[in-house]
Design an enzyme around this catalytic site. Sequence first.
Site: not given
Ligand code: IPM
Ligand code: MN
Length: 368
Positions: A141, A189, A221, A245, A249
Amino acid sequence: MKKHIVLLPGDGIGKEVIESAKDVLNAIAEEFNHSFSFETHEIGGAAIDLYGTPLPESTVDACKHADAVLLGAVGGPKWDQNPSHLRPERGLLGIRKALDLYANLRPIKGFKNLLHASPLKEEVISGSDLLIVRELTGGLYFGTPSERRDNGQSVVDTLAYTRCEIERIVDKAFEAAQSRRGRLTSVDKANVLESSKLWREIVEEKKAKYPDVAVEHVLVDAAAMKLITNPTHFDVIVTENMFGDILSDEASVLTGSLGLLPSASLNESGVGLYEPVHGSAPDIAGKGVANPVAMILSAALMLRYSFGLNDEAKMIEDAAQGALDAGFHTADLRVENGRQVGTTEMTKLIVDFIKTQTASKCIASCYF
Ligand code: IPM
Ligand code: MN
């Protein structure tokens, strides 16, 4: 206690749910005799529209002077075609870097009467309770600015980490494991990436400092697979920015309730930014149906981590649990025989719950 909080509603449902957090904090302030003051600033798409930048200097300044920051969400289709420096997400990345919020904590725990909404079988998900500790200010990032070469036909993104950046997040994760069930999974990884090899070396070195924590290394993975097949295996997961990240999710939907998950992003000095894991949900924005619980629980994390107000944080968490246990839910959740309510009603239920809880505590302490 007197605290000054900066609110960054951002875009979409961020604007609605931040109001809910404020209402709940006002109720807590009243019940516990605290004084919370608020100041609202723009970030993301809203800031692009008003100031031509996703992160105005005035927003950064206000956050630097605040005791803590609450953020709603950023992004939306309106800004999707913007060049990358004018995308709402840049605002979020910029504020993380400006405040040096390197430690992103994402606790993931199912609410018991909502487990049927999980994509996993109830017996697989039941009992899972994990914390993802994601490094937030390094890695892909924030590498040397990404660039396009050869007329845009080749691209470069860099994954860079320093020893110091890895050490501080690994320490944070070990400490978190000590205060939980004493198990740490470091995800990398290392069979491919040099950055992961250094990461793994540092975790190995740190082990001696935390003898009460059991450590394992899992490749990213395999970790993604194990989160689905055996989520109860995990206690604390620590990993670099991009892996964190993706895995967070994945983990967040396991509980069947993305709208209920809060997060904290912390720096060395304890100033933190607190935000729901969910996004700006432009499809339901402005309709009054967004689930405010993740935002409200983020405010609870703020009270606990930035202000040390554990009883108050617990009160909010119990109130949210109480409203859900009573069968109330927003449109994103399916609850058998439940009662669907909107954002403001859900907020009011939680506020009322806080008020009755403190009232009954007071009655108990007066009479017994
Ligand atoms: C999160 C989001 C952010 C990230 C985006 C919106 C830049 O997905 O906070 O997880 O990737 O960190
Ligand atoms: Mn995210």
